[in-house]
Design a protein around this motif. Structure first.
Motif, PDB file in Angstrom:
ATOM      1  N   GLY A  29       1.079   4.367  -2.455  1.00  0.00           N
ATOM      2  CA  GLY A  29       0.819   5.568  -2.317  1.00  0.00           C
ATOM      3  C   GLY A  29       2.270   6.328  -3.086  1.00  0.00           C
ATOM      4  O   GLY A  29       1.397   7.526  -3.962  1.00  0.00           O
ATOM      5  N   ARG A  57      -0.969   8.214  -0.080  1.00  0.00           N
ATOM      6  CA  ARG A  57      -0.677   8.743  -1.149  1.00  0.00           C
ATOM      7  C   ARG A  57      -0.407   9.936  -0.835  1.00  0.00           C
ATOM      8  O   ARG A  57       0.377  10.298  -1.797  1.00  0.00           O
ATOM      9  CB  ARG A  57      -1.584   8.597  -1.751  1.00  0.00           C
ATOM     10  N   GLU A  83       0.304  -1.332   0.157  1.00  0.00           N
ATOM     11  CA  GLU A  83       0.036  -0.009  -0.258  1.00  0.00           C
ATOM     12  C   GLU A  83       1.058   1.031   0.320  1.00  0.00           C
ATOM     13  O   GLU A  83       0.245   2.267  -0.522  1.00  0.00           O
ATOM     14  CB  GLU A  83      -1.007  -0.030   0.913  1.00  0.00           C
ATOM     15  N   ALA A 139      -4.847   3.784   3.070  1.00  0.00           N
ATOM     16  CA  ALA A 139      -4.302   3.870   1.019  1.00  0.00           C
ATOM     17  C   ALA A 139      -4.253   5.492   1.109  1.00  0.00           C
ATOM     18  O   ALA A 139      -3.710   5.886   0.591  1.00  0.00           O
ATOM     19  CB  ALA A 139      -5.943   3.358   0.631  1.00  0.00           C
ATOM     20  N   THR A 140      -5.529   6.528   1.986  1.00  0.00           N
ATOM     21  CA  THR A 140      -4.618   7.860   1.315  1.00  0.00           C
ATOM     22  C   THR A 140      -4.007   8.610   2.132  1.00  0.00           C
ATOM     23  O   THR A 140      -3.334   9.126   1.748  1.00  0.00           O
ATOM     24  CB  THR A 140      -6.784   8.622   1.943  1.00  0.00           C
TER      25      THR A 140
END
Length: 654
Positions: A251, A552, A247, A548-549
């Protein structure tokens, strides 16, 4: 939220009363009801203790059988998106006749429809699962992405056992496992026992994000070491179904560099997670320390409900440790129904004897005490509490996330011998001089600054790589040598993930904390401290959409303006005035170092006496005694190093 346990018998049949004896050891995790089940062959038994959160009726009772009759499950945790999974099953024509509306029933139907790995991959939540497959005659254990819920397994005279904590396994006839040296070594260095180890030989923690499949007819013999991912051995298959490094890499390949876009994405993801985790058939509240993370979770929770949400905090009488005043101010601005409790040294002294029973394994993060107290306070009014945990790991909230990379970039330019000489020399300066230098620059935030500066400089002098520097900063015994006797000293280094080597150093550190310190210290602490009083805790920051945000969002947006968690602060400032929360990070610290010199001194002296330390032959008695005297006389701050020894000694006595 619940407790689970079970057994695959080595030779004889599993008796229901054996399973009940296991679950009787975890009643606080599930005080509302108990259940046990033994398969027709008598080889497999599953047990469950229930804390009813969703579907309070008998329809949510466990062990639960699938409608097709193939699967039987015991489940600990919550699936927050269970309604969406239920709808997906119905739309696909794969839904069984529903008996109730529990998330366990939906999870079991998803497993029957798509298989266990597909089901856990679509599940957004926290969980520890034990699933019996009557067709394949296998038992599968599963743990959530970041290890919010605990799950132990191992071998003893009775057979292969699993449980939410060690107590049910330890209760089985013939259990006589000794202390695992590797676990003890890391406990001294890190204050916790990391997965896959437990404190006992032959008993392990299932790592977060993993499945363990056990063939019932080949589960009699314990392997010499923990199972290896993807390698079948002695009827065991360990499979990783979630890897946070993937992940983080994804990102980094698709970053959010724009501040406004990042703020909007974070607000949407975290707001959705909080709303999902407020769903319960029992009262829900929040932990509120007054810091960035808990204040933001509480603000979003209050925004999502029409009535004042209940918030809880504790404070301390000692100057410099009281954060309750800040929490109260935040609560007033947000309009929560706020409850606070002030804790004294006497409260801590009274609580310490219970810690070995609360944690069931030696655990030495001293914030375990206030965490248990705030959970106990909250449980008087609610059954579920949302916490702000994981914000530091995802958004760079620990001072080391900035300081260690910054220092390494400077000192790495110097040749190793010169670097060691300069830093060692600076590390010999008295703590008082470092405090004075810091005061002159207006930067000192702690009375322990001088001691910490000396330790940091000497740690840097020893480091031959960034990985070693990061690891050394976490080890309070690095500079003096291991407190263990020569016969039990083992390698305790954890290190960074080499797959992330091309990313900024700060990202690698955050990832390392998210997969080690977070599950094995922070989440362990909150789970045990809360479940001891039958309180469910939920962690919105660990929602898959949020993690996940976070992966990123570019590091520059996390570490802007000279501090970590910049993007979280900006989101919080839309809910509360900046002045209320714009202050140095305090953590959930307690004045345990002062208490060890005062009201806890006799208790500590008893556990650190020469006879007590020498009893098992595990410790270097002289070294520990020297550090104890240095702490008592103010020569050197030794709190964390000593607390690790004290918590093991207290656990050993039971």
């Amino acid at each position: 939220m619940c407790g689970i346990a079970g057994l695959i018998a080595r030779e004889t049949r599993v008796l229901p009363e054996t399973v009940r004896a296991m679950t009787d050891r975890i009643v606080p995790r599930g005080p509302d009801s108990a259940g046990e089940w033994v398969d027709d062959s008598g080889r497999v038994g599953l047990g469950h203790r229930r804390l009813a959160i969703l579907d309070l009726t008998q329809a949510g009772h466990q062990p639960m059988h699938s409608a097709c009759g193939r699967y039987t499950v015991v489940f600990n945790g919550e699936i927050y998106n269970f309604a969406a999974i239920r709808t997906r099953l119905e739309q696909a024509g794969m839904a069984p006749p529903w008996r109730g509306h529990s998330d366990t029933e939906v999870l079991l139907a998803a497993i029957a429809a798509w298989g266990v790995q597909a089901a856990v991959e679509m599940a957004q939540g926290m969980f520890a699962i034990a699933l019996w497959d009557a067709a394949d005659r296998t038992l599968t254990l599963a743990r959530d992405r970041f290890g919010e819920k605990p799950l132990y397994y191992g071998w003893c005279a009775a057979g292969f056992a699993f449980a939410s904590t060690l107590a049910p396994i330890r209760a089985l006839p013939g259990f006589d496992a000794g202390v695992e040296p590797q676990a003890l070594s890391v406990l001294m260095a890190r204050a916790y026992v990391p997965a896959p180890w437990s404190i006992y030989r032959g008993v392990y923690k299932l790592p977060p994000g993993c499945l363990l499949t056990v063939g019932v007819d080949r589960a009699r013999n314990a392997p010499a070491a923990p199972p290896v991912e993807g390698v079948a051995q002695d009827g065991l298959i360990l499979t990783r179904w979630f890897d946070y490094a993937d992940e983080v890499l994804a990102g980094a390949a698709d970053p959010i560099d724009d501040a406004d876009e990042a703020l909007a994405a974070l607000d949407a993801a975290l707001g959705h997670a909080v709303r999902q985790q407020l769903v319960a058939d029992v009262p829900v509240g929040t932990f509120l320390s007054g810091g960035i993370d808990s204040s933001l979770i509480t603000a979003l929770a209050q925004k999502s409900v029409s009535q004042p949400i209940r918030s809880f905090t504790i404070g301390f009488e000692e100057a410099g440790f009281d954060e309750a005043v800040h929490a109260k101010q935040v609560a007033q601005v947000l309009g929560t129904d706020h409850t606070e409790l002030y804790v004294t040294a006497r409260d801590a002294l009274d609580l310490i004897p219970a810690m070995p029973h609360v944690f069931d394994e030696p655990f030495a993060d001293s914030s375990q005490l206030p965490t248990h107290l705030v959970a106990k306070l909250a449980r008087r009014q609610v059954t579920v509490a949302l916490s702000g945990d994981a914000g530091d790991e995802l958004f760079g909230g620990y001072n080391r996330h900035q300081q260690v990379p910054r220092v390494w970039r400077r000192i790495a330019r110097l040749p190793g011998p010169l670097r060691a000489m300069v830093l060692n020399g600076a590390g010999q300066l008295p703590p008082g001089l470092w405090n004075l230098l810091s005061d002159l620059r207006g930067r000192r935030r702690s009375g322990q600054f001088g001691h910490n500066a000396r330790r940091g400089l000497r740690t840097m002098a020893r480091a031959d790589s960034f990985d070693a520097l990061f690891d050394g900063f976490l080890d309070d015994w690095l500079l003096t040598g291991s407190p263990l006797s020569g016969d039990v000293v083992r390698q305790s280094r954890l290190g960074l993930d080499a797959r992330l080597a091309a990313l900024p150093l700060e990202v690698g550190m955050m990832h390392a904390d998210a997969v080690t310190y977070l599950p094995d210290d922070i989440l362990c602490k909150v789970d045990r401290a809360a479940m001891a009083v039958s309180l469910e805790t939920r962690v919105p920051f660990l929602d898959p959409g949020v993690t996940a945000t976070a992966a990123r969002i570019a590091p520059a947006l996390k570490f802007a303006s000279g501090g970590g968690k910049h993007i979280l602060k900006e989101l919080l400032y839309t809910h509360v005035p900046r002045a209320l929360v714009d202050r140095p990070k305090a953590g959930f610290a307690i004045p345990v170092g002062l208490w060890l010199k005062g009201p806890l001194r006799d208790w500590a002296e008893d556990l650190l006496s020469e006879s007590a330390l020498a009893a098992d032959g595990l410790f270097d008695v002289g070294l520990i005694r020297r550090r104890w005297h240095a702490h008592l006389h103010g020569a050197e701050e030794q709190t964390q190093a000593l607390w690790s020894v004290l918590m093991f000694q207290a656990w050993r006595r039971g």
